[in-house]
Design a protein around this motif. Structure first.
Motif, PDB file in Angstrom:
ATOM      1  N   LEU A 386      59.084 -13.447  27.209  1.00 28.25           N
ATOM      2  CA  LEU A 386      58.548 -12.939  25.725  1.00 28.25           C
ATOM      3  C   LEU A 386      58.807 -12.329  24.995  1.00 28.25           C
ATOM      4  CD1 LEU A 386      55.052 -14.755  25.673  1.00 28.25           C
ATOM      5  CD2 LEU A 386      56.339 -14.650  23.686  1.00 28.25           C
ATOM      6  N   ALA A 387      59.118 -11.002  25.932  1.00 33.70           N
ATOM      7  CA  ALA A 387      58.627  -9.486  25.739  1.00 33.70           C
ATOM      8  C   ALA A 387      60.282  -9.519  25.282  1.00 33.70           C
ATOM      9  CB  ALA A 387      58.608  -9.073  26.472  1.00 33.70           C
ATOM     10  N   ARG A 388      61.185 -10.006  25.453  1.00 34.72           N
ATOM     11  CA  ARG A 388      62.696 -10.199  25.668  1.00 34.72           C
ATOM     12  C   ARG A 388      63.091 -10.656  24.115  1.00 34.72           C
ATOM     13  NH1 ARG A 388      67.113  -9.279  28.027  1.00 34.72           N
ATOM     14  NH2 ARG A 388      69.075  -9.577  26.947  1.00 34.72           N
ATOM     15  N   ARG A 389      62.070 -12.367  23.749  1.00 34.45           N
ATOM     16  CA  ARG A 389      62.204 -12.637  22.917  1.00 34.45           C
ATOM     17  C   ARG A 389      61.877 -11.565  21.603  1.00 34.45           C
ATOM     18  NH1 ARG A 389      64.293 -13.988  18.286  1.00 34.45           N
ATOM     19  NH2 ARG A 389      64.081 -15.883  17.695  1.00 34.45           N
ATOM     20  N   THR A 390      60.521 -11.217  21.741  1.00 36.85           N
ATOM     21  CA  THR A 390      59.060 -10.481  20.391  1.00 36.85           C
ATOM     22  C   THR A 390      59.933  -9.628  20.467  1.00 36.85           C
ATOM     23  OG1 THR A 390      57.577  -9.928  21.755  1.00 36.85           O
ATOM     24  CG2 THR A 390      57.807 -11.992  20.845  1.00 36.85           C
ATOM     25  N   GLY A 391      60.071  -8.142  21.169  1.00 39.62           N
ATOM     26  CA  GLY A 391      60.784  -7.190  21.173  1.00 39.62           C
ATOM     27  C   GLY A 391      61.016  -6.685  19.643  1.00 39.62           C
ATOM     28  N   GLY A 392      60.602  -6.193  18.346  1.00 41.12           N
ATOM     29  CA  GLY A 392      61.509  -5.669  17.295  1.00 41.12           C
ATOM     30  C   GLY A 392      61.434  -6.776  16.145  1.00 41.12           C
ATOM     31  N   ALA A 393      60.864  -7.990  16.381  1.00 36.96           N
ATOM     32  CA  ALA A 393      60.945  -9.232  15.638  1.00 36.96           C
ATOM     33  C   ALA A 393      59.844  -9.274  14.495  1.00 36.96           C
ATOM     34  CB  ALA A 393      60.710 -10.607  16.346  1.00 36.96           C
ATOM     35  N   ASP A 394      60.107  -9.962  13.521  1.00 34.57           N
ATOM     36  CA  ASP A 394      58.760  -9.820  12.872  1.00 34.57           C
ATOM     37  C   ASP A 394      57.767 -11.137  13.426  1.00 34.57           C
ATOM     38  OD1 ASP A 394      59.791 -12.078  11.901  1.00 34.57           O
ATOM     39  OD2 ASP A 394      61.154 -11.602  10.555  1.00 34.57           O
ATOM     40  N   LEU A 395      56.737 -10.947  12.502  1.00 39.47           N
ATOM     41  CA  LEU A 395      55.783 -11.534  12.220  1.00 39.47           C
ATOM     42  C   LEU A 395      55.683 -12.521  12.533  1.00 39.47           C
ATOM     43  CD1 LEU A 395      52.470 -11.360  12.317  1.00 39.47           C
ATOM     44  CD2 LEU A 395      52.343 -11.699  10.319  1.00 39.47           C
ATOM     45  N   ALA A 396      56.821 -13.092  11.604  1.00 35.71           N
ATOM     46  CA  ALA A 396      57.052 -14.926  11.601  1.00 35.71           C
ATOM     47  C   ALA A 396      57.807 -15.182  13.277  1.00 35.71           C
ATOM     48  CB  ALA A 396      58.019 -15.943  10.700  1.00 35.71           C
ATOM     49  N   THR A 397      58.597 -14.580  13.206  1.00 34.30           N
ATOM     50  CA  THR A 397      59.408 -14.707  14.741  1.00 34.30           C
ATOM     51  C   THR A 397      57.895 -14.268  15.677  1.00 34.30           C
ATOM     52  OG1 THR A 397      61.161 -13.560  13.449  1.00 34.30           O
ATOM     53  CG2 THR A 397      61.304 -13.509  15.747  1.00 34.30           C
ATOM     54  N   ARG A 398      57.531 -13.593  16.358  1.00 28.98           N
ATOM     55  CA  ARG A 398      56.505 -13.348  16.845  1.00 28.98           C
ATOM     56  C   ARG A 398      55.975 -14.661  17.227  1.00 28.98           C
ATOM     57  NH1 ARG A 398      53.598  -8.836  16.523  1.00 28.98           N
ATOM     58  NH2 ARG A 398      54.138  -8.495  13.769  1.00 28.98           N
ATOM     59  N   LEU A 399      54.995 -14.539  16.035  1.00 37.88           N
ATOM     60  CA  LEU A 399      54.215 -15.670  16.009  1.00 37.88           C
ATOM     61  C   LEU A 399      54.975 -16.524  16.884  1.00 37.88           C
ATOM     62  CD1 LEU A 399      50.908 -16.926  15.608  1.00 37.88           C
ATOM     63  CD2 LEU A 399      51.719 -17.354  13.500  1.00 37.88           C
ATOM     64  N   PHE A 400      55.835 -17.400  16.061  1.00 37.63           N
ATOM     65  CA  PHE A 400      56.413 -19.149  16.431  1.00 37.63           C
ATOM     66  C   PHE A 400      57.023 -18.603  18.502  1.00 37.63           C
ATOM     67  CE2 PHE A 400      61.027 -21.409  16.390  1.00 37.63           C
ATOM     68  CZ  PHE A 400      60.026 -22.973  16.303  1.00 37.63           C
ATOM     69  N   ALA A 401      57.267 -17.398  18.727  1.00 42.55           N
ATOM     70  CA  ALA A 401      57.638 -17.396  20.368  1.00 42.55           C
ATOM     71  C   ALA A 401      56.649 -17.810  20.618  1.00 42.55           C
ATOM     72  CB  ALA A 401      58.617 -16.168  19.914  1.00 42.55           C
ATOM     73  N   LEU A 402      55.454 -17.067  20.377  1.00 48.24           N
ATOM     74  CA  LEU A 402      54.157 -17.488  21.192  1.00 48.24           C
ATOM     75  C   LEU A 402      53.705 -19.179  21.629  1.00 48.24           C
ATOM     76  CD1 LEU A 402      51.850 -14.395  19.753  1.00 48.24           C
ATOM     77  CD2 LEU A 402      52.484 -14.513  22.419  1.00 48.24           C
ATOM     78  N   GLN A 403      53.742 -19.477  20.352  1.00 48.04           N
ATOM     79  CA  GLN A 403      53.939 -20.669  20.314  1.00 48.04           C
ATOM     80  C   GLN A 403      54.676 -21.797  21.063  1.00 48.04           C
ATOM     81  OE1 GLN A 403      53.422 -21.942  16.133  1.00 48.04           O
ATOM     82  NE2 GLN A 403      51.993 -20.678  15.562  1.00 48.04           N
ATOM     83  N   ILE A 404      56.042 -21.285  21.207  1.00 45.14           N
ATOM     84  CA  ILE A 404      56.607 -22.210  21.467  1.00 45.14           C
ATOM     85  C   ILE A 404      57.227 -21.543  23.236  1.00 45.14           C
ATOM     86  CG2 ILE A 404      59.294 -22.631  21.983  1.00 45.14           C
ATOM     87  CD1 ILE A 404      57.931 -23.801  19.778  1.00 45.14           C
ATOM     88  N   LEU A 405      57.067 -19.783  23.485  1.00 46.17           N
ATOM     89  CA  LEU A 405      57.247 -19.287  25.452  1.00 46.17           C
ATOM     90  C   LEU A 405      56.244 -19.477  25.475  1.00 46.17           C
ATOM     91  CD1 LEU A 405      60.050 -17.978  24.476  1.00 46.17           C
ATOM     92  CD2 LEU A 405      60.253 -19.142  25.164  1.00 46.17           C
ATOM     93  N   GLY A 406      54.991 -19.819  24.805  1.00 46.83           N
ATOM     94  CA  GLY A 406      53.752 -19.220  25.148  1.00 46.83           C
ATOM     95  C   GLY A 406      52.517 -20.077  25.520  1.00 46.83           C
ATOM     96  N   ASP A 407      52.075 -19.532  26.046  1.00 49.74           N
ATOM     97  CA  ASP A 407      50.821 -20.720  26.898  1.00 49.74           C
ATOM     98  C   ASP A 407      49.682 -19.544  27.078  1.00 49.74           C
ATOM     99  OD1 ASP A 407      51.409 -19.868  29.912  1.00 49.74           O
ATOM    100  OD2 ASP A 407      52.592 -21.258  30.036  1.00 49.74           O
ATOM    101  N   GLU A 408      48.615 -20.045  28.398  1.00 52.57           N
ATOM    102  CA  GLU A 408      47.513 -18.736  28.687  1.00 52.57           C
ATOM    103  C   GLU A 408      47.785 -17.572  29.416  1.00 52.57           C
ATOM    104  OE1 GLU A 408      48.391 -21.777  31.901  1.00 52.57           O
ATOM    105  OE2 GLU A 408      48.503 -22.158  30.021  1.00 52.57           O
ATOM    106  N   ARG A 409      49.072 -17.514  29.427  1.00 54.47           N
ATOM    107  CA  ARG A 409      49.444 -16.352  30.079  1.00 54.47           C
ATOM    108  C   ARG A 409      49.263 -14.635  28.710  1.00 54.47           C
ATOM    109  NH1 ARG A 409      54.781 -18.396  32.820  1.00 54.47           N
ATOM    110  NH2 ARG A 409      54.497 -19.147  31.133  1.00 54.47           N
ATOM    111  N   ALA A 410      49.316 -15.894  27.761  1.00 53.39           N
ATOM    112  CA  ALA A 410      49.925 -15.017  27.015  1.00 53.39           C
ATOM    113  C   ALA A 410      48.327 -14.535  25.929  1.00 53.39           C
ATOM    114  CB  ALA A 410      50.649 -15.713  25.286  1.00 53.39           C
ATOM    115  N   ILE A 411      46.857 -14.748  26.506  1.00 50.14           N
ATOM    116  CA  ILE A 411      45.589 -14.712  26.010  1.00 50.14           C
ATOM    117  C   ILE A 411      45.246 -13.602  27.139  1.00 50.14           C
ATOM    118  CG2 ILE A 411      43.586 -15.773  25.774  1.00 50.14           C
ATOM    119  CD1 ILE A 411      45.793 -16.504  24.268  1.00 50.14           C
ATOM    120  N   ALA A 412      45.220 -12.287  26.167  1.00 50.47           N
ATOM    121  CA  ALA A 412      44.479 -11.149  26.903  1.00 50.47           C
ATOM    122  C   ALA A 412      43.091 -10.944  27.347  1.00 50.47           C
ATOM    123  CB  ALA A 412      45.525  -9.893  26.065  1.00 50.47           C
ATOM    124  N   ALA A 413      42.449 -11.720  25.707  1.00 45.62           N
ATOM    125  CA  ALA A 413      41.552 -11.253  26.074  1.00 45.62           C
ATOM    126  C   ALA A 413      40.583 -12.918  24.669  1.00 45.62           C
ATOM    127  CB  ALA A 413      40.632 -10.161  25.427  1.00 45.62           C
TER     128      ALA A 413
END
Length: 431
Positions: A386-413
């Protein structure tokens, strides 16, 4: 008590299908101000700084708490059960497990784990199936009340269920009315009349469910619709005079603007037109549809009819409590039918869209002034990928990466009513 949080803020209060880009609200450096659990101010930090107490800085992307529009808490321990499509899966795995909820202590233990898992996954509100046992509802509501979560549920009605997992039209009606009196409107709790599905209820019980809904205009109706081709065929065989599956419910007064139908992936055009006319909504459940081999929801058909949609994990046929993961699967289900679900609309479905299905959109789902301050801090660097895919990316790209590559591990709080209800032991980094 007044609290202020400084963070990158993102919400989607309206369906981008209808509202376009104006539906998205984003403050790259925002301030969220909460008083006694309610949002009292939101905007760019530069505009609001100095007007409120020194804020707590939240590293990450803050979005509204997720709203799960369809999930079964008694099926928590049946997640990842092998080998069957819907009807056989129910008989082999689910019905035997649900019989144990006659024991209030067992129900309470599962309810506690279930709600903690929701919080760990960023879900703060949910429309939840219990079992046929009234004590299963009590256990869920007691646990939700203790956590201050917004939960809607209701005793399952199924007089045609197997021995040990059935009621009667009379007991189902009486127990439901008692539960409504005991729980609806208490804290952040709401009630839903819940016939399991058409095959589990006699005509008399479906009629009683319709009467309950009519006599209690403050509650919802929650059931399953057209999930699996074998189920659809069985319903057609039992109700040969009905125009289609939805018409079965309609004949008993169960298709209204307060109705939430899970799945709805095998619908004729007539059903879609009737859903639109009635104002009823659909909880899309891509994870369970894939796991049980049921098919893919037709977003194109739904959008042609302008249907109201939300998103549900449908655990335990669903294989993840994560609404991020579920949003990613919804994208894939749409693409399988050559439709595109953009990440902002997916976020809408997982927050304000599902809240609208539950008729709580005035209270949660968008982090607007006057709403309850349920929100989630997302960590775009939760994994190395996730860090590699989202580094320097725009908002839409970051949000999409969170949905495709993310899960409960991406919940900080996860915050409920402005208070931290769950926090990852792993430090969050800027999203």
């Amino acid at each position: 008590m007044l609290k202020a949080y400084r963070a990158e803020l993102l919400s989607v209060a309206r369906d981008p299908r209808d509202a376009g880009p104006a539906a998205v609200r984003h403050e790259s450096d925002g301030l969220l101000v909460v008083e006694d659990g309610i949002v009292v101010a939101r905007g760019p930090y530069a505009e609001l700084a100095g007007k409120y107490p020194e804020p707590e800085v939240l590293p990450g992307l803050v979005v509204p708490g997720f709203v799960d529009a369809h999930v079964h808490y008694p099926q928590t321990d049946c997640i990842a059960s092998y080998g069957e499509q819907l009807l056989d899966w129910l008989d082999k795995h689910i019905f035997p497990a649900e019989k144990a909820f006659v024991d209030k202590a067992h129900a309470a233990a599962v309810a506690a784990f279930f709600l903690d898992e929701l919080l760990r996954s960023g879900t703060t509100s949910a429309l939840v199936y219990p079992t046929v046992h009234a004590q299963s509802v009590d256990a869920l509501f007691e646990a939700a009340l203790a956590r201050r979560m917004r939960v809607v549920s209701g005793k399952v009605l199924m007089d045609l269920g197997p021995e040990g997992l059935n009621d009667t039209p009379a007991t189902g009606r009486a127990e439901s009315e008692a539960l409504i009196r005991r729980w609806h409107g208490r804290g952040r709790l709401g009630y839903a009349v819940t016939p399991r599905f058409a095959l589990s209820c006699s005509d008399e019980q479906l009629a009683e469910a319709g009467a309950l809904l009519d006599e209690h205009p403050e509650v919802l109706m929650h059931t399953h619709l057209a999930e699996n081709v074998h189920e659809v065929a069985a319903v057609a065989a039992r109700f040969p005079d009905a125009a289609d599956y939805l018409d079965v419910y309609d004949r008993f007064g169960l298709v209204t603007q307060r109705s939430v139908f899970a799945h709805a992936i095998h619908l004729p055009e007539r059903s879609c037109a009737r859903l639109r006319e009635s104002g009823a909504g659909v909880a899309v459940c891509p994870s369970s549809n894939l796991f049980l081999g049921s098919g893919h929801f037709d977003f194109g058909q739904a959008d042609r009819h302008g249907l109201r949609l939300g998103l549900g994990t449908d655990v335990g046929a669903g294989t993840s409590f994560s609404m991020l993961r579920t949003a990613g699967l919804a994208y894939q289900a749409a693409l399988a039918r050559e439709d595109r679900l953009d990440p902002f609309r997916a976020l809408y479905l997982a927050t304000a869209g599902s809240a609208a299905l539950l008729h709580i959109e005035d209270r949660v789902g968008a982090l607007e002034v006057g709403q309850e301050a349920d929100f989630v801090v997302l960590d775009c660097a939760a994994t190395q990928l996730l860090a590699r895919r989202t580094g320097g990316a725009d908002l839409a790209t970051r949000l999409f990466a969170l949905q495709i590559l993310g899960d409960e591990r991406a919940i900080a709080a996860t915050y409920v009513m402005g208070e931290c209800a769950w926090k990852s032991p792993k430090p969050s980094t800027l999203c």
